[in-house]
Motif scaffolding. Structure first.
Motif, PDB file in Angstrom:
ATOM      1  N   LEU A  43      81.059  31.125  17.211  1.00  0.00           N
ATOM      2  CA  LEU A  43      80.627  31.521  18.895  1.00  0.00           C
ATOM      3  C   LEU A  43      79.185  31.324  18.744  1.00  0.00           C
ATOM      4  O   LEU A  43      78.839  30.969  20.084  1.00  0.00           O
ATOM      5  N   ILE A 173      80.250  35.205  29.259  1.00  0.00           N
ATOM      6  CA  ILE A 173      80.129  34.549  27.924  1.00  0.00           C
ATOM      7  C   ILE A 173      79.314  35.484  27.088  1.00  0.00           C
ATOM      8  O   ILE A 173      79.616  35.526  25.820  1.00  0.00           O
ATOM      9  N   LYS A 177      81.581  36.571  24.522  1.00  0.00           N
ATOM     10  CA  LYS A 177      81.482  35.659  23.230  1.00  0.00           C
ATOM     11  C   LYS A 177      80.282  35.930  22.443  1.00  0.00           C
ATOM     12  O   LYS A 177      80.335  35.436  21.108  1.00  0.00           O
ATOM     13  N   ALA A 366      85.658  31.484  32.610  1.00  0.00           N
ATOM     14  CA  ALA A 366      85.500  31.559  31.038  1.00  0.00           C
ATOM     15  C   ALA A 366      86.513  32.429  30.625  1.00  0.00           C
ATOM     16  O   ALA A 366      87.006  32.315  29.367  1.00  0.00           O
ATOM     17  N   HIS A 379      79.241  27.617  27.433  1.00  0.00           N
ATOM     18  CA  HIS A 379      78.995  28.456  26.274  1.00  0.00           C
ATOM     19  C   HIS A 379      77.808  27.877  25.411  1.00  0.00           C
ATOM     20  O   HIS A 379      76.929  28.654  25.051  1.00  0.00           O
ATOM     21  N   CYS A 382      74.752  28.967  27.039  1.00  0.00           N
ATOM     22  CA  CYS A 382      74.378  30.518  26.937  1.00  0.00           C
ATOM     23  C   CYS A 382      73.692  30.673  25.677  1.00  0.00           C
ATOM     24  O   CYS A 382      73.058  31.667  25.543  1.00  0.00           O
TER      25      CYS A 382
END
Length: 403
Positions: A43, A173, A177, A366, A379, A382
């Motif tokens: 991740l 996100i 995540k 997302a 992602h 981020c």
């Protein structure tokens, strides 16, 4: 009987420049914890090759001949506490931040581990959420008791370029995540769309924050913000157009500072008129994302915004992204990058049907379509906005694999 802990080899000299280290490593004995570490690494865009079978003894043996990563997860289950203390102390001296994993749930045990050099201790069984949250605490600047969150603004070079959509998805996100406790704030009190996009009731929290900024603290935010998902907190309102809200630079700065103190990440969806009306807000951002379309007008306004805002905050990093990009834009990516004398950080394609479907369900794209190309690109962006350490070009474990 547990194998005795082996002391680190002494006299080793490492190049410990932060850019040369792997961001992350782990020595874990059980499969469940290893799977959690692998999920966290993926991740964050880190290599899973730095996750190894074994615990503290293996780490002591291998780290004696290798530069340590920035963050290190160590399994200490089954080892005598005296050996754990000795091993943690040796590894901590190498300048790595240690998260220890064990099976003993006892406060005195925890204190001895921390005194020996670990930055955190997690009792098994451990999952990806727990590991991710522990890593966030280590990634944040400031001390362990008072970490400093990051403040990121999203603003449009022009209207209608999808700023709110990107801000909502970036915040989702960050929270879901990247394990950040995230605040998403719609700074447009009258015509903001964040509450509508997430199908949540707007609150009067932002209005009250500006009416009486002295009240804004952790308790106020808990009551004023809508909770969305695991750890996303939303502050959005819809004031009447004829109801004037008194906003000043001082009030806006107090809100920004309070958000930074209470959240790992704060994402502000900022209307363009704030550039003129509340200019001091831009002195607080760690990063500002300017969202543009590939048109001549957006190119002009990107340059105007960048020049002005760089003069106001030379420490702020400005990122420019192109959104709603069609197959034949007015200005090509190459022409746009030539015009801004730099690179576009992301180029997001135009996909109104997919975004509309997510909006009807009141979900971030997302969460609605996690494998969509826009989500994958956002992602990765981020990860950078969150301040997650990057992989070096050639980490130690990869160098070992080439020998």
């Amino acid at each position: 009987m547990a194998a005795p802990v082996v002391a680190l080899k002494t006299g080793m000299l490492f190049d410990t420049d932060e850019q040369d280290r792997d961001p992350f490593g782990a020595y874990i004995a059980d499969d469940a914890a290893a799977a959690a570490a692998q999920a966290v690494a993926r991740l964050r865009g880190w290599s899973t090759g730095s996750i190894r079978k074994g615990g503290l003894p293996t780490a002591l043996r291998l780290l004696g001949v290798a530069p340590p990563p920035r963050f290190l997860i160590l399994d200490i289950e089954g080892l005598p506490i005296e050996e754990v203390e000795a091993g943690l102390t040796e590894i901590a001296r190498l300048g790595t931040a240690i998260i220890a994993l064990g099976a003993i749930n006892d406060v005195n045990h925890f204190r001895r581990i921390v005194r020996a050099g670990a930055r955190d201790y997690i009792v098994k069984p451990v999952d990806a959420d727990a590991l991710g949250e522990a890593l966030v605490r280590l990634e944040q600047p400031g001390d362990a008791a008072n970490p400093a969150g990051r403040l990121v603004g999203f603003i449009g070079a022009r209207g209608g370029v999808g700023v709110t959509t990107l801000a909502v998805n970036a915040a989702w996100i960050m929270a879901e995540k990247l394990s950040r406790r995230t605040a998403l704030v719609d700074m447009d009190l009258y015509a903001g769309n964040i509450a509508l996009a997430l199908d949540i009731e707007p609150t009067r929290g932002l209005r009250e924050a500006f009416d009486d900024p002295e009240r804004v603290d952790e308790v106020f935010l808990q009551n004023a913000m809508a909770k969305f998902g695991k750890s996303l907190h939303v502050l959005a309102t819809e004031e009447d157009f004829d109801d004037a809200v008194r906003m000043t630079d001082d009030k806006v700065l107090m809100l920004a500072d309070t958000m930074r103190a209470n959240f790992d990440m704060t994402i502000l969806d900022v209307p363009r008129h704030f550039v003129m009306r509340e200019p001091q807000l831009f002195s607080r951002f760690d990063e500002l994302v300017i969202v543009a379309e590939l048109t001549l007008q957006a190119l002009r306004d990107c340059n105007r915004l960048t020049k002005l805002l760089q003069a106001r905050n030379r420490q702020m990093k400005i990122q420019i992204v192109a959104n709603q990009t069609t197959s034949k834009p007015d200005v090509s990516v190459k022409e746009f990058e030539t015009g801004i004398d730099g690179k576009l950080r992301c180029v997001f394609p135009h996909d109104p049907k997919t975004f509309a479907a997510a909006g009807i369900k009141g979900r971030a794209l997302a969460g609605h379509k996690p494998k969509h190309r826009i989500v994958a690109d956002l992602h990765r962006f981020c990860i950078e906005l969150a301040g997650v350490p990057e992989e070096p070009r050639q980490g130690f474990f990869r160098r070992l694999g080439k020998r």
